[in-house]
Scaffold this active site. Structure first.
Site, PDB file in Angstrom:
ATOM      1  N   GLY A  90       0.829  -1.201   0.000  1.00  0.00           N
ATOM      2  CA  GLY A  90       0.000   0.000   0.000  1.00  0.00           C
ATOM      3  C   GLY A  90       0.862   1.248   0.000  1.00  0.00           C
ATOM      4  O   GLY A  90       2.080   1.185  -0.161  1.00  0.00           O
ATOM      5  N   VAL A 131       4.734   1.076   0.029  1.00  0.00           N
ATOM      6  CA  VAL A 131       5.161   0.040   0.967  1.00  0.00           C
ATOM      7  C   VAL A 131       5.046  -1.328   0.292  1.00  0.00           C
ATOM      8  O   VAL A 131       4.023  -1.649  -0.315  1.00  0.00           O
ATOM      9  CB  VAL A 131       4.300   0.065   2.258  1.00  0.00           C
ATOM     10  CG1 VAL A 131       4.800  -0.996   3.245  1.00  0.00           C
ATOM     11  CG2 VAL A 131       4.348   1.453   2.901  1.00  0.00           C
ATOM     12  N   LYS A 167       9.430   0.527   3.076  1.00  0.00           N
ATOM     13  CA  LYS A 167       8.773   1.757   2.662  1.00  0.00           C
ATOM     14  C   LYS A 167       9.758   2.556   1.817  1.00  0.00           C
ATOM     15  O   LYS A 167      10.871   2.858   2.271  1.00  0.00           O
ATOM     16  CB  LYS A 167       8.356   2.561   3.895  1.00  0.00           C
ATOM     17  CG  LYS A 167       7.506   3.781   3.594  1.00  0.00           C
ATOM     18  CD  LYS A 167       7.021   4.389   4.899  1.00  0.00           C
ATOM     19  CE  LYS A 167       6.137   5.604   4.665  1.00  0.00           C
ATOM     20  NZ  LYS A 167       5.664   6.179   5.938  1.00  0.00           N
ATOM     21  N   ASP A 177      -0.401  11.548  13.883  1.00  0.00           N
ATOM     22  CA  ASP A 177      -1.257  10.985  12.832  1.00  0.00           C
ATOM     23  C   ASP A 177      -1.806   9.621  13.244  1.00  0.00           C
ATOM     24  O   ASP A 177      -1.890   8.703  12.434  1.00  0.00           O
ATOM     25  CB  ASP A 177      -0.482  10.869  11.516  1.00  0.00           C
ATOM     26  CG  ASP A 177      -1.407  10.711  10.307  1.00  0.00           C
ATOM     27  OD1 ASP A 177      -2.574  11.164  10.385  1.00  0.00           O
ATOM     28  OD2 ASP A 177      -0.967  10.152   9.290  1.00  0.00           O
TER      29      ASP A 177
END
Length: 281
Positions: A15, A22, A37, A126
């Site tokens: 994703g 990733v 990543k 986040d």
């Protein structure tokens, strides 16, 4: 995809993260499956290095490990622990709200991780359902530190720049301010979503969502899930409070989940303050 990078063979795309793609990968020498990543935006290189520095310093059972960071052919790569399982967001989309027992168990683990961060002067900034994976045996794992920073580290955004995911942002983040209390607001949003399957601050426009967040204007969770206990509703109230100074800390969340009787008594003063936050101009 099968071209090795520093001994890692990419096996499948997983994703997109905050700043990169990733992939699942396999390291032949160590026989370890990892997540890699890869930075997709060169202008974000400084923030990507910051993510590596922050997360590599952490060792907690509910935070994904960082194994290494390297640059290969001008491509910045962050090698992370691979976590098998859905994110909380994916689980809710597929199966709906979680049971209160499961939601409390996951929240206790995530709050423990946030308390660990805050004690080290780190703000995640986040926290959201898409950044927490549910691994085997219901173990929560916190991911994506792309927006995290040490309290004393240089700011990587301009003053007043809004950073975060809108639906999980605390009121003060819309003014470019963030602290450990902002992460605790996000804990409240996460608990609400796990128990109801819905965001507390839905809206058709960003300005509408922002207005509702800044007044803590949300539908009582028991209206969406009548089986919820008063303790869950009061814990959400303690977290989704406009004033950062009046919110529960991550440590208080952990204690309340261990000792639910701490949430037995109605907080009439707090409820009046919340009512005033919603009606004042």
């Amino acid at each position: 995809m099968n071209q090795p990078i520093r001994g890692y063979t990419l096996t499948q795309w997983v994703g997109s993260g905050g700043m990169g793609e990733v992939y699942q990968a396999y390291h032949t020498a160590t026989q370890r499956t990892v997540a890699i990543k890869m930075l997709s935006r060169v202008e974000q290189a400084e923030r990507f290095r910051n993510e590596a520095a922050v997360q590599a310093s952490l060792r907690h059972p509910h935070i994904a490990l960082v194994y290494e960071f390297f640059v290969e052919n001008n491509l910045s790569c962050l090698v992370l622990e691979y976590i098998e399982g859905p994110t909380i967001e994916q689980y809710i989309k597929k199966s709906g709200p979680l049971s209160e027992e499961v939601a409390w168990n996951l929240l206790a683990q995530i709050a423990s991780a946030m308390d660990y961060l805050h004690n080290r002067g780190i703000v995640h900034r986040d926290l959201k359902a898409g950044n927490v994976k549910i691994a085997r045996q219901g173990k929560a794992k916190l991911l994506d530190f792309g927006l995290a920073r040490f309290a004393n580290s240089p700011k990587l955004t301009h003053e007043g720049y809004v950073i975060g995911t809108t639906g999980s942002m605390a009121p003060e983040q819309f003014s470019g301010q963030s602290s450990s209390a902002s992460d605790c607001w996000a804990l409240g949003v996460l608990l609400y979503e796990m128990l109801t399957g819905q965001s507390p601050f839905g809206g058709s426009t960003l300005s509408e969502i922002s207005r509702r967040i800044q007044k803590a204007d949300y539908v009582a969770p028991q209206k969406l899930n009548p089986r919820l206990s008063k303790a869950s509703e009061r814990l959400i109230d303690k977290l989704l409070t406009v004033s950062p100074d009046r919110r529960f800390t991550a440590r208080q969340v952990v204690e309340a989940l261990r000792h639910p009787h701490l949430l037995d008594s109605p907080d009439w003063v707090g409820q009046m303050r919340k009512w005033w936050d919603r009606v004042k101009p």
